[in-house]
Motif scaffolding. Structure first.
Motif, PDB file in Angstrom:
ATOM      1  N   PRO A  47       0.824  -1.230   0.000  1.00  0.00           N
ATOM      2  CA  PRO A  47       0.000   0.000   0.000  1.00  0.00           C
ATOM      3  C   PRO A  47       0.846   1.263   0.000  1.00  0.00           C
ATOM      4  CG  PRO A  47      -0.051  -1.035   2.163  1.00  0.00           C
ATOM      5  CD  PRO A  47       0.596  -2.017   1.231  1.00  0.00           C
ATOM      6  N   ARG A  48       2.048   1.173   0.557  1.00  0.00           N
ATOM      7  CA  ARG A  48       2.927   2.341   0.573  1.00  0.00           C
ATOM      8  C   ARG A  48       3.239   2.780  -0.850  1.00  0.00           C
ATOM      9  NH1 ARG A  48       6.538   0.313   3.690  1.00  0.00           N
ATOM     10  NH2 ARG A  48       5.762   1.198   5.642  1.00  0.00           N
ATOM     11  N   LEU A  54      -0.485   3.394  -3.114  1.00  0.00           N
ATOM     12  CA  LEU A  54      -1.283   4.579  -2.794  1.00  0.00           C
ATOM     13  C   LEU A  54      -0.479   5.876  -2.867  1.00  0.00           C
ATOM     14  CD1 LEU A  54      -3.311   3.188   0.257  1.00  0.00           C
ATOM     15  CD2 LEU A  54      -4.087   3.454  -2.112  1.00  0.00           C
ATOM     16  N   ALA A  92      -0.124   2.251   4.368  1.00  0.00           N
ATOM     17  CA  ALA A  92      -1.035   3.132   3.650  1.00  0.00           C
ATOM     18  C   ALA A  92      -0.903   4.579   4.130  1.00  0.00           C
ATOM     19  CB  ALA A  92      -2.471   2.639   3.813  1.00  0.00           C
TER      20      ALA A  92
END
Length: 404
Positions: A58-59, A62, A116
């Motif tokens: 997710p890093r 997103l 995230a």
């Protein structure tokens, strides 16, 4: 004309800097406690990779959205929200521990949420600096940020180890949440100029495409994206996978030796960042980046043939200095040559261009190792290819040679 206050007397920069230090310390402590809990308490070392993937995907995925948001909202508010939500995430671990419900799936979800939130924190922080720091101080500001980030990542695990040795997991996570909460307090004190009013809010994908088009049409930004995409594709895999293999197969095979090499690289980044803080380059920054990456490629190739631990430590130290010596000028060029209304998107796109290719780099090296290609062939091949491609880019790209 009123002089701009010295960097460390700039209250806005000071508050963002302190929040970043606390955020990195908290991240390092949380990651160590998370890893130790999964491996030792849950006995699920085979699932640790799942937790790490849950944090990294997710890093990266997103990051582009985080850049768009950073161009829509006040960046200091995004940083505050990101840190504040981390407080709740860490405290939720304390609650689950108290209830005896902290299992591998809860840890995986925590890693996902933390990753995230990073995707929104990083673009906002990097986009905020040009709005609170004078242009002449940007290089020094980026150097201080990067250097202290590395100090946090070096001493964070040490602090985490001491806490884990003396306190329960509940207290370790509670103290981590407290660090983050103090960071939130600092960011609330930042006084940022109001964002431009968007009379017609466009679709998120439309703004993302606009940012990509802008970056590709701006020579300095396009050159940086190409340079870092190539460099990370050819550097991250051989470094991340090659060094443990070199220690195991060609040095003494001790875990302590691997830790010395990792510490040497972090120390090199700290020393390099300190030198850049004291003596920030202001001319030919793209050319400096190219030269440093060429030298990194040569040193990476040389590291494959070291059989003497002190020399291996020295080479890792030089690699650390190299990493910070190209990242700091890169950040200042991005900030200087990007319109303020698009800087969040440009920052996130540049991060994706580099970080997004790291898994491919790991996969390439893994595939070669599976084909029984020796690491002493892989590391020089990747490193020297990187160096040659950087020389070609410098020769064929006028922007690299002329841009200050």
């Amino acid at each position: 004309m009123t002089d701009v206050p010295p960097l460390l007397r700039n209250r806005n920069f000071l508050f963002v800097w302190l929040a970043s230090i606390l955020g990195n310390l908290a991240l390092a402590v949380a990651m160590l406690a998370e890893t130790w809990y999964v491996v030792k308490t849950l006995g699920a070392k085979e699932d640790l990779g799942l937790v790490m993937i849950a944090g990294s995907v997710p890093r990266i995925a997103l990051m582009a959205i985080g850049g768009v948001v950073a161009d829509r909202m006040q960046r200091s508010r995004i940083i505050s929200l990101s840190l504040g939500l981390r407080v709740f995430a860490v405290l939720s671990l304390v609650g689950l521990l108290h209830l005896g419900m902290l299992d591998i799936w809860a840890m995986t979800l925590f890693a996902f949420v933390y990753g995230a939130l990073d995707a929104f924190f990083w673009p906002a922080r990097d986009a905020l600096l040009p709005g609170i720091v004078a242009e002449r101080d940007l290089m020094r500001a980026n150097s201080i940020m990067l250097t202290t980030n590395q100090i946090g990542l070096v001493f964070g695990p040490v602090l985490g180890g001491v806490l884990l040795a003396t306190l329960s997991y509940e207290w370790v996570f509670t103290l981590t949440a407290a660090l983050l909460a103090v960071g939130v307090g600092f960011t609330v004190l930042v006084r940022e100029a109001a964002m431009p009013v968007h009379h017609a809010r466009r679709h998120l994908l439309t703004e993302l495409k606009e940012g990509l088009h802008y970056a590709l049409q701006t020579p300095a930004l396009r050159s940086l994206m190409i340079i870092y995409a190539i460099a990370n594709l050819l550097f991250m895999g051989p470094l991340g996978l090659g060094i443990p293999i070199i220690v195991t197969d060609h040095l003494d095979g001790q875990a302590s030796t691997l830790s010395y090499l990792q510490s040497a690289m972090a120390a090199g980044m700290v020393v390099g960042g300190t030198l850049l803080t004291l003596f920030p380059p202001t001319k030919k920054r793209l050319m400096i980046i190219i030269v440093v990456i060429v030298l990194e490629g040569i040193v990476l190739g040389a590291q494959a043939f070291t059989g003497w631990i002190p020399l291996a430590i020295l080479l890792q130290f030089l690699l650390g200095m190299g990493v910070v010596s190209n990242n700091v000028p890169m950040m200042s060029v991005l900030q200087q040559y990007t319109e303020r209304s698009k800087i969040g998107r440009v920052m996130s796109l540049n991060t994706i261009a580099s970080m997004g290719l790291s898994p491919i780099s790991y996969a390439m090296v893994t595939a070669l190792l599976a084909l029984h290609v020796d690491i002493r062939i892989i590391m020089p091949a990747f490193g020297l290819t990187m160096a040659v491609l950087m020389i070609v880019i410098a020769a064929r790209t006028p922007t690299v040679r002329t841009l200050d």
